[in-house]
Design an enzyme around this catalytic site. Structure first.
Site: not given
Length: 716
Positions: A77, A434, A464, A497, A593
């Site tokens: 991250n 990305r 998206h 996810y 989140r």
């Protein structure tokens, strides 16, 4: 002060939304303007999110290898944060753009705060690894060892391994007047070495890149889980790389580079070719961070800073191992007792098959189906929907957006099969996703070769939205079926996810989706839809309009309620609308989140706003919007977070979910998030705190585990 009507753009709204914002003007809600310090810094808020990931690694209640996994995720991250967000701030600073962030900080001020906060978090990560995780792993027979602790027989074996497998691929690069400082690729692990000529006594610097195509941790001997870091093995054999020289010192270092792409889409050239050219340049981006092992001398560190043109503020010193993303190697060990228990996703009851195979299309004609991943199987719902459409001779066309998918995607295989069967297949592949650009370019070429009509979306906008549309001949009529979701068409991430998806043949929704695909593939400029909110035209105004409607209900004596769940909330107009709602007495409940620029619990501003964050085994990824609407409840799901990029620079879609069974299920989710015993973090005026506290007397409940158990019960 009246509400900021200018934030709601009527010409960007659908007919239904215009009715919302053109109703009698909302009466004055605030006696004072909103304070200037009402926003938190988005970059520091992101670091707070990564701190919550680190807290899971520090949690002794987590299975041991899960703790190692969270250390790895924290590092990955942070790498991406520097490659994109810090790189953007540094670029603005270098260009002299002193535009301040919403919280009033210049790029330089933000970079200073980021540097200090990052060093603090990296120090915490190092202590967690060295003081807690490594000793616990050693107690389980898994050790990271160092060369000086290895006995002679094992050293001999490792030296042979070095000579046969590592030495031939190493290239020591000297730095002297004839050899300029070598290019250091982004995220590579390197040894910086100082050697001395025993004759001239002159000291020289050299660099050796640690190979990244072999395991980072080398097993010391067969059958034993003792591992030596590869950089330690190389360091132990430096005399073989520099024969005749004295090795004075070495340190391990790592450079992070700007990885953002700059593709000018209005050029008169092929977008795919332009993106491929920029990808080739990515590895040469300017440095934005230098990580070093703290054992290096100040002279070597000074030389690295100068040669790499890195500021002191971009230096991160690590006491121990660099690049802990490599701890994924240990997570791959076959030690199930040290990991979360495996699970089998349940099949949504609507798709459970008996002895006779069940048609997805027949199921959807009986009613809408809301699916919840990873608790419910992606393979038996969304994937089955696409695969059955590809195989069904009555299906005439399939249209789908692909933002990210897996390396061996059954979705892509189904689209190829459908094209081979003569169906009209359109795939909108977002090649600018990305860090998935190369994979998506490959998919685009593969699909084109198979006869699929591949498009790349709209100039200047990323596509998206997560949508799939199937057109099927049924008798004399055409019926449309669709899926609109919050997550990508990726069967691998669908197991880790958390996402929602709506499968339906509702005529209004499928007609909307037909219109949206015409916008994406053709020259349609449509901005109004029946049952969708679509960015960049109507999501911001639609959400704000519904928040303002809750204020109207509250003032009319009907208690207002806004409940939102998303990855991030940064957009100032949306946040301001929530502040106005809070001041009017509307109850606002936000589950986020990651980034949250909203400040919760501030007297006179946000007393009625609760913000919580759930970070756990699964990555909370769904976007859900609930408005009480005076009892005529509205629920929406979709792909958009409340961020500038989502609302202004992407094609996003939210769909209203109306089926009673689906809305009841979403209401239950919101209730579960808000339980006082839910394990989460709560945002207060002074930052994030773990909840519930010890003083509450409540045993914390992991709601992800609760949902897993309830899903398993349904499948029995």
């Amino acid at each position: 002060m009246k509400p900021e009507a200018k934030a709601i753009e009527p010409f960007h709204t659908s007919a239904g939304d215009r009715a919302l914002v053109s109703a009698p003007a909302v009466e004055e809600i605030e006696s004072e303007p909103l304070p200037a310090d009402r926003f938190s810094n988005r970059e520091l808020s992101w670091l707070d999110f990564n701190a919550r990931v680190l807290a899971l690694a520090e949690d002794a209640g987590q299975p041991l290898l899960e703790r190692a996994k969270f250390l790895a995720i924290f590092s990955s991250n942070l790498d991406e944060f520097y490659m994109v967000r810090v790189a953007g701030l540094k670029r603005r600073q270098e260009m002299g753009l002193s535009v301040k962030s919403a919280d009033g900080l210049t790029p330089a001020e933000q970079l200073t705060l980021i540097s200090a906060r990052t060093q603090e978090l990296v120090d915490r990560q190092g202590r967690c690894l060295e003081d807690e995780v490594l000793p616990a792993l050693e107690a389980e027979g898994i050790r990271i060892v160092h060369w000086k602790t290895i006995d002679k027989p094992d050293r001999k074996r490792l030296s042979e391994y070095f000579s046969d497998h590592i030495f031939p691929v190493l290239t020591p690069l000297a730095v002297d007047p004839a050899h300029p400082f070598p290019y250091i690729s982004g995220l590579s692990l390197n040894l910086g070495i100082v050697v001395r000529d025993p004759v001239t006594k002159e000291e020289r610097f050299a660099r050796v890149k640690v190979p990244d195509n072999v395991d980072r941790f080398v097993r010391v001997k067969p059958g034993v889980d003792d591992y030596l870091p590869l950089e330690d093995l190389i360091a132990a054999h430096l005399v073989e790389l520099f024969p005749g020289m004295d090795v004075i010192e070495h340190l391990v270092f790592r450079v992070t580079r700007n990885a953002d792409l700059d593709v000018e889409e209005d050029r008169d050239e092929d977008l795919l070719q332009a993106l491929e050219r920029e990808l080739a340049r990515r590895r040469f981006g300017p440095p934005v961070r230098l990580e070093i092992n703290s054992t290096g001398s100040s002279e070597v560190i000074t030389q690295l800073l100068a040669e790499l043109d890195v500021d002191q503020g971009e230096l991160v010193e690590v006491d121990g191992l660099l690049d802990l993303s490599s701890l994924w190697q240990f997570y791959g060990l076959n030690r199930p007792s040290l990991k979360d228990a495996p699970f089998v996703p349940a099949t949504n009851p609507a798709f459970v098959e008996g002895e006779t195979p069940k048609s997805v299309f027949a199921t959807l004609r009986a009613g809408d189906v809301l699916v919840h991943h990873p608790y419910e199987s992606f393979a038996t719902t969304v994937q089955r929907f696409i695969e059955q459409a590809a195989a069904d001779p009555k299906v005439l066309a399939i249209k789908q957006t692909l933002y990210r998918t897996s390396g061996d995607s059954p979705i892509v295989d189904a689209l190829i099969s459908a094209a081979a069967a003569g169906k009209q297949v359109v795939a909108l592949v977002e090649i600018k996703a990305r860090f998935d650009e190369r994979a998506n370019i490959s998919w685009a070429k593969t699909l084109e070769r198979a006869g699929v009509h591949v498009v790349y979306g709209l100039v200047g906008l990323k596509t998206h939205c997560k949508t799939a549309l199937v057109i099927r001949q049924e008798g004399r009529t055409l019926r449309r079926y669709c899926h609109i979701g919050t997550g990508n068409y990726n069967p691998k991430t669908a197991r880790i996810y958390e996402d929602l998806g709506l499968l339906t043949c509702d005529e209004d929704i499928t007609a909307d989706l037909t219109d949206l695909f015409n916008v994406l593939t053709g020259y349609s400029r449509q901005t109004e839809y029946r049952n969708l909110l679509v960015a960049p035209h109507s999501i911001r105004s639609g959400v704000i309009g519904r928040i303002e409607r809750e204020i109207e209900h509250q003032r009319a004596g009907r208690p207002g309620l806004v409940r939102l769940k998303m990855n991030s909330i940064v957009d100032e107009p949306v946040i301001d609308a929530l502040y106005r709602a809070s001041r009017a007495g509307v109850q606002v409940d936000v589950t986020v989140r990651g980034i949250c620029a909203l400040r919760a619990g501030v007297p006179g501003l946000s007393e009625n706003i609760t913000v919580r964050s759930i970070v756990g085994r699964f990555l909370e990824h769904s976007r859900i919007f609930h408005f009480r609407n005076g009892g005529d409840e509205e629920y929406w799901i979709g792909s958009a977070d409340m961020m500038h990029r989502n609302l202004d620079r992407r094609v996003e879609a939210l769909v209203q979910v109306k089926a009673p069974s689906a809305t009841a299920r979403m209401a239950g989710l919101f209730d579960l998030y808000a339980r006082p015993d839910t394990r989460c973090w709560l945002l207060g005026p002074d930052g994030w705190e773990r909840s519930p506290g010890a003083e509450s007397g409540l045993a914390p409940v992991d709601i992800q585990h609760e949902l897993l158990r309830s899903g398993a019960a349904r499948s029995e």
